[in-house]
Design an enzyme around this catalytic site. Structure first.
Site, PDB file in Angstrom:
ATOM      1  N   GLU A 135      42.123  29.001  32.281  1.00 37.28           N
ATOM      2  CA  GLU A 135      41.027  29.956  32.179  1.00 37.28           C
ATOM      3  C   GLU A 135      41.648  31.272  31.779  1.00 37.28           C
ATOM      4  O   GLU A 135      42.471  31.823  32.506  1.00 37.28           O
ATOM      5  CB  GLU A 135      40.422  30.162  33.569  1.00 37.28           C
ATOM      6  CG  GLU A 135      39.085  29.581  33.800  1.00 37.28           C
ATOM      7  CD  GLU A 135      38.624  29.942  35.194  1.00 37.28           C
ATOM      8  OE1 GLU A 135      38.632  31.144  35.543  1.00 37.28           O
ATOM      9  OE2 GLU A 135      38.287  29.018  35.946  1.00 37.28           O
ATOM     10  N   GLU A 180      34.867  40.099  40.857  1.00 35.97           N
ATOM     11  CA  GLU A 180      36.296  39.976  41.179  1.00 35.97           C
ATOM     12  C   GLU A 180      36.695  40.847  42.361  1.00 35.97           C
ATOM     13  O   GLU A 180      36.207  41.950  42.539  1.00 35.97           O
ATOM     14  CB  GLU A 180      37.170  40.398  39.987  1.00 35.97           C
ATOM     15  CG  GLU A 180      36.712  39.948  38.618  1.00 35.97           C
ATOM     16  CD  GLU A 180      36.722  38.446  38.402  1.00 35.97           C
ATOM     17  OE1 GLU A 180      37.268  37.710  39.254  1.00 35.97           O
ATOM     18  OE2 GLU A 180      36.157  38.012  37.384  1.00 35.97           O
TER      19      GLU A 180
END
Ligand code: PLP
Lengths: 292, 417
Positions: free
Chosen positions: A45, A56
């Site tokens: 990824e 995040e």
């Protein structure tokens, strides 16, 4: 139709590993991806950094900041992907993880770039996500993960992905209702990304019980299920795979090593090997599921 | 449902999946309690706004501004609302709604600190624990509000990332929400974010225009020619406009922060202004599609305004839509003009306006006497969204820096404390 991402689940539980493209620079990213593949990563990824990464935690936020400061842009990202695709050592599928504004904006900016080059005024940009998906497919991206795009708003991106043969991977959260899960599974391809716990990305010291509950709800699904958010050690990998996951997703544990900046490639390779072994250990404990 | 979540192409629900069930739950609660007044929610809200908040706020004729501009100028005095800004209308509505929904923790972000203060105040009033995220830059320029939040027993969590302003505070609050979504309500501070926030916040703020429309008719016998309000995210703006939207003869003017200049610094990826309505491009930020300050790749730019409450890279989707439709006119004024307007209102009318509201007042000066020559008509309503006590340090420092004629000199008083 079987995608290259789905094939990564065919024989053994894949290690899906995340790094932010361009952290701390594009050349290093290439080196790190190679190291991860050597260590056993089956899917990479590659984060395309967005300035507002709301999904995040601190580790990946800082990685994204480093990458942006070093000048990463969507066009440079696609160049980097194309270079990785030509690298014989990197023979695994690459997945683009990014936020919707970059995807959405790409068509407009593409028209703008063309007009800058030709000196003419900008024609109307091609609206919507199609130009981005086309560029991603050309560069060699196999699938997309867009954490701020829930299934409800994903129609245009899904069509573009279908047109260009990309998988669109959805995240199932611990809070996802059964009704939403059905809607998601209708549209998902590649694999189902099971968010192991509430909150943001980031390495944790334990496995959340949410993980097992979420996996239980996906028993009937024939798409492979990979668990992410919080995995950082061999034992987590083993526990998660023995608990029914078909693969594991690890980001912050790798990004932490990049941030430390010390013999990064070797340590990434070793960490990938450790996690992959954990996943393989876990797999030996589960009987072959029927019908696979 | 998805069509209702949008204003034209703007709006929508672009958030991580973990939040979607909470947003669906909130949408359901919004429809039942706010739109359908289930369990008398709206009645209780109005009553508490009156008793605790001090509504209705006056619509005051500004005599000396009227003389200066040679027309009737009326001020909607949201600065007189409890807490000193319009923000309480929304904060009280949402904290009360969170109670009706059975949530047991409140989080919020704040820029100028007014929304944080209002949320802390409403949480104290209704007995809910409360945590506020605030950028480090904003903490430094809005210290009185930080203390007020703490005094109401709210936790204030500093956000050090990026430029340390509202955008970063929103990111951080969304992360908290994604972690604690099951028992926590996120009180968004403006008409931004995923549906139903833009509509719900507008509905809570619409009390401003409900009152203003009635008051202006009672006091002058007619509707105004124009209504002027400043626009950061746009909550006082839509609150002041909403009831006038169907009155096609009433011009609606949204005044953005033109900052130090309107051009974007491409090398630094900085917008020295926060005029997303006038200069932004369509994109997706903080859960909604709207007009944003962004570079050509779609990276969000840092904004700038002397006024913390306007310092935001986006704007509410409904305003973006009404601007495209031509129903709302977006304009902007710079930092200097806003500072001058701050001193002008303080001197001429005895009202110290928030730096945010000073932008709306500055537009009056520019439209009538200055560069922007605009026909505001004979009867103008300006929303004074808040009072300026929180801004005194900034105003003194920034006025001195600029050697503003309008500003009193504070130099001789230094060191006398
Ligand atoms: C007094 C005041 N006015 C205006 C604003 C701008 O917000 P909005 O555009 O949502 O009304 C703020 C924000 O903090 C504020 O404190």
């Amino acid at each position: 139709m079987s995608s290259s991402i789905r094939e990564a689940f065919a024989d053994e539980p894949p290690l899906i590993s995340y790094v932010a493209a361009g952290d701390p620079d594009a050349e290093s990213t290439k080196e790190y991806v190679r190291a991860l593949v050597r260590g056993g990563a089956d899917v990479i990824e590659l984060g395309l950094p967005f300035s507002e990464p709301i999904a995040e935690g601190p580790t990946i936020q800082q990685a994204i900041r480093r990458a942006l400061d070093a000048g990463m842009t969507p066009d440079r990202y696609f160049d980097l992907v194309a270079e990785l695709r030509e690298d014989a050592e990197v023979d695994v599928p690459l997945v683009c993880m990014t936020y919707y504004n970059l995807i959405y904006q790409y068509g407009d900016s593409e028209a703008q770039r063309a007009s800058d080059a030709s000196g003419k005024t900008a024609s109307e940009g091609r609206e919507g996500p199609e130009p981005f998906v086309e560029a991603a497919a050309e560069a060699g991206i196999s699938g997309l993960i867009v954490p701020d795009l829930p299934v409800d708003e994903s129609g245009p991106l899904k069509s573009a992905c279908e047109a260009h043969g990309l998988d669109l991977i959805f995240i199932v959260a611990p809070t996802t209702t059964d009704e939403r899960l059905d809607r998601m599974l209708d549209r998902a391809t590649g694999f189902v990304y099971v968010q192991g716990r509430l909150g943001t990305t980031g390495a944790r010291s334990d496995v959340s019980t949410d993980t097992h509950v979420s996996l239980g709800r996906l028993d009937e699904t024939d798409l492979p299920k990979a668990v992410g958010f919080g995995i950082s050690e061999r034992d987590h990998a083993r526990e998660i795979v023995s608990g029914g996951a078909d693969g594991i997703i690890v980001g912050s544990a790798f990004v932490d090593l990049i941030a430390e900046g010390d013999e990064v490639a070797d340590r990434l390779e070793a960490k990938a090997r450790e996690l992959k072994e954990g996943a393989l250990d876990g797999a030996e404990k589960v009987p072959e599921p029927e019908g696979k | 449902m998805s069509s209702e979540s949008k204003f034209g192409d703007y709006g929508g629900q672009y958030v991580p999946e973990a939040l979607m069930p909470a947003i669906e739950e909130l949408t359901d609660a919004y429809e039942r309690y706010v739109l359908d007044n289930e369990d008398g929610f709206m009645d209780e809200f109005r009553e508490r706004l009156r008793d605790f908040g001090g509504r209705p706020t006056p619509l005051q004729r500004a005599d000396r501004l009227s003389e200066r501009y040679d027309r009737e100028v009326y001020l909607k005095r949201e600065d007189l609302l409890h807490g000193g800004a319009h923000k309480l209308n929304n904060a009280l509505g949402q904290v009360l709604l969170a109670k009706y929904m059975g949530k047991d923790r409140i989080i919020a972000e704040t820029g100028a600190g007014q929304h944080g203060t209002a949320t802390a105040m409403a949480s104290a009033y209704l007995g809910m624990p409360c945590e506020i995220y605030m950028g480090r830059t904003d903490i430094n320029r809005q210290r009185p509000n930080v203390f007020r939040m703490r005094i109401h027993d709210a936790e204030v969590n500093p956000v050090d990332i990026g430029s340390g302003t509202l955008k970063e505070a929103i990111n951080e609050t969304m992360r908290d929400w994604a972690t604690n979504v099951e028992d926590t309500h996120y009180v968004i501070g403006s008409i931004v974010g995923p549906h139903p926030f833009p509509k719900m916040v507008r509905d809570f703020q619409s009390v401003i225009s409900e009152e203003a429309r009635e008051q202006v008719r009672d006091q002058t016998g007619r509707l105004p020619d124009s209504v002027v309000a400043c626009a950061g995210g746009g909550s006082n703006t839509m609150g002041t406009f909403h009831e006038f939207v169907p009155d096609e003869d009433v011009d609606l003017v949204a005044v953005e922060a033109g900052g130090s200049e309107l051009t974007i610094d491409e090398d630094e990826d900085l917008a020295p202004h926060s005029a997303s309505l006038s200069t932004g491009e369509e994109g997706v930020l903080h859960g909604a599609r709207t007009k944003l300050l962004q570079n050509r790749d779609g990276q969000i730019l840092e904004s700038h305004s002397v006024s913390a409450g306007l310092d935001y890279s986006g704007v509410g989707p409904e305003l973006a839509y009404l601007a495209d439709e031509g129903r709302v006119t977006p304009v902007n004024v710079g930092d200097d003009a806003a500072l001058e307007a701050f001193h002008r209102l303080s001197k001429l009318e005895g009202i110290i306006p928030a730096l945010e509201s000073s932008h709306a007042l500055a537009y009056l000066e520019e439209a009538v006497l200055g560069e922007q020559a605009d026909d505001l008509g004979d009867l103008v309503v300006v929303n004074v969204s808040g009072r300026g006590d929180k801004d005194l340090d900034t105003v003194i420092e920034e006025s001195e820096k600029r050697d503003l004629d309008a500003a009193p000199s504070m130099e001789v008083f230094e060191g006398e404390q």
